[in-house]
Design an enzyme around this catalytic site. Structure first.
Site, mmCIF file in Angstrom:
data_model
loop_
_atom_site.group_PDB
_atom_site.id
_atom_site.type_symbol
_atom_site.label_atom_id
_atom_site.label_comp_id
_atom_site.label_asym_id
_atom_site.label_seq_id
_atom_site.Cartn_x
_atom_site.Cartn_y
_atom_site.Cartn_z
ATOM 1 N N LYS A 108 80.413 -13.255 77.434
ATOM 2 C CA LYS A 108 78.950 -13.369 77.468
ATOM 3 C C LYS A 108 78.524 -13.748 78.878
ATOM 4 O O LYS A 108 79.046 -14.716 79.443
ATOM 5 C CB LYS A 108 78.458 -14.425 76.481
ATOM 6 C CG LYS A 108 78.690 -14.086 75.025
ATOM 7 C CD LYS A 108 78.189 -15.207 74.127
ATOM 8 C CE LYS A 108 78.360 -14.876 72.659
ATOM 9 N NZ LYS A 108 77.957 -16.010 71.782
ATOM 10 N N LYS A 122 77.386 -14.644 60.228
ATOM 11 C CA LYS A 122 77.444 -16.031 60.640
ATOM 12 C C LYS A 122 77.900 -16.880 59.457
ATOM 13 O O LYS A 122 77.315 -16.818 58.367
ATOM 14 C CB LYS A 122 76.075 -16.506 61.130
ATOM 15 C CG LYS A 122 75.615 -15.824 62.416
ATOM 16 C CD LYS A 122 76.502 -16.193 63.596
ATOM 17 C CE LYS A 122 75.955 -15.654 64.899
ATOM 18 N NZ LYS A 122 76.781 -16.045 66.067
#
Length: 327
Positions: free
Chosen positions: A246, A150
């Site tokens: 997703k 991240k």
């Protein structure tokens, strides 16, 4: 048909550690779980209301409650696609309907959906946003050889370099969550392949990613926040090489399968990803792994406690769900 009943449960699951991205940190996974009972069979689904897409727990719960009369009256999956927009609420109901059909027919969802028979598959494991040194230490403690970093700040290149030095054996997905700095992006792309980076995910904000029409370098760029359903694929293919599918964004497994098929037809790569949630939420996505280039389904690993019969992880691999869990 036997009478159907729908139950809705709010679930709050503490995390083992803070999960930090460019937009902030969370210490708990807040989800909504539905159970659809017909006779002795129970189908389950779970979703993650996501503020980035304008979703709230009360709003998603209200959307599910509004559909309860139709669901209990026998609404099927295809009709559900037309009755509800893509998003978390539809995801929970769609996945519960798949699971219920599997329980009623005795056939696994992968067969019902015409998917490849699921097998253990490698999953990326996330290294949360932190200082370069802290991310390097976290990478050392992570057994997977596919790490998702991240990012989001002026030290991003330092973070990638530190993790690569700590784990030269690992392949890296770097995820900006819309937060990479435009003036740093060319340098990251130029250095990426030499630092073990195999994919760059959503570097810029959705709707402000025109720079990707001129993107340099050989490392593929993947859409996440810019990508929701199959209807967007042709436009996304102009700016991105791959798409992160997703289920909470697509509105369930039904549309997720269509999105994967549309991406393949447009020549795009496919990453199957997840929100931070437990195994009930993750299980339907595991079935898509056989159609994907890469899988990022480590959500349950962040939870302090998962559900019974939860997904099994070992050495960076995730096993398919058991019938007791889902599908």
């Amino acid at each position: 048909m036997a009478e159907r009943t729908l139950e809705i449960t709010d679930v709050s699951s503490p995390l083992k550690a803070a999960f930090t991205i460019s937009r902030g940190a969370k210490t708990c996974a807040d989800t909504i779980r539905v159970s659809l009972r017909q006779g002795e069979a129970v189908g389950r689904g779970e979703c993650v209301p996501y503020p980035r897409y304008g979703e709230t727990l009360p709003g998603v719960r209200a959307a599910i409650e509004a559909m309860a009369p139709q669901i209990e009256a026998g609404l099927d999956r295809e009709a559900l696609q037309a009755e509800m927009p893509a998003g978390a609420a539809r995801c929970a109901l769609d996945c519960a309907l798949w699971d219920l059909e599997a329980k009623l027919t005795g056939r696994p969802v992968w067969q019902l959906a015409g998917l490849p028979e699921p097998k253990p598959v490698e999953t990326a494991v996330t290294v949360s946003l932190d200082t370069a040194a802290a991310m390097a230490e976290a990478a050392k403690a992570t057994p997977s050889r596919l790490l998702k970093l991240k990012l989001g700040g002026p030290e991003d290149l330092d973070r990638i370099e530190a993790v690569h030095a700590a784990r030269p054996d690992a392949r890296l997905i770097v995820d900006g969550n819309e937060g990479l700095l435009p003036d740093q992006f060319p340098a990251i792309v130029r250095r990426a392949s030499s630092l073990g980076v195999v994919l760059i995910e959503q570097p810029f904000p959705a709707g402000r990613d025109e720079a990707l029409l001129r993107r340099p370098g050989a490392v593929s760029v993947c859409a996440d926040e810019s990508a929701h359903t199959s209807a967007e694929i042709q436009d996304l293919a102009r700016r991105y090489d791959a798409v992160n599918v997703k289920l909470d964004k697509t509105g369930g497994l039904t549309e997720a399968i269509r999105m994967v098929q549309a991406a393949r037809a447009s020549g795009m790569g496919v990453l199957v990803g997840c929100m931070v949630a437990g195994s009930i939420s993750m299980a339907p996505a595991v079935l898509l792994a056989g159609l994907a280039d890469a899988t990022d389904l480590d959500g349950p690993l962040w939870l302090a406690e998962d559900v019974a019969h939860g997904l099994t992880y070992a050495d960076g691999m995730i096993r398919p769900p058991s019938p007791e869990l889902w599908g």
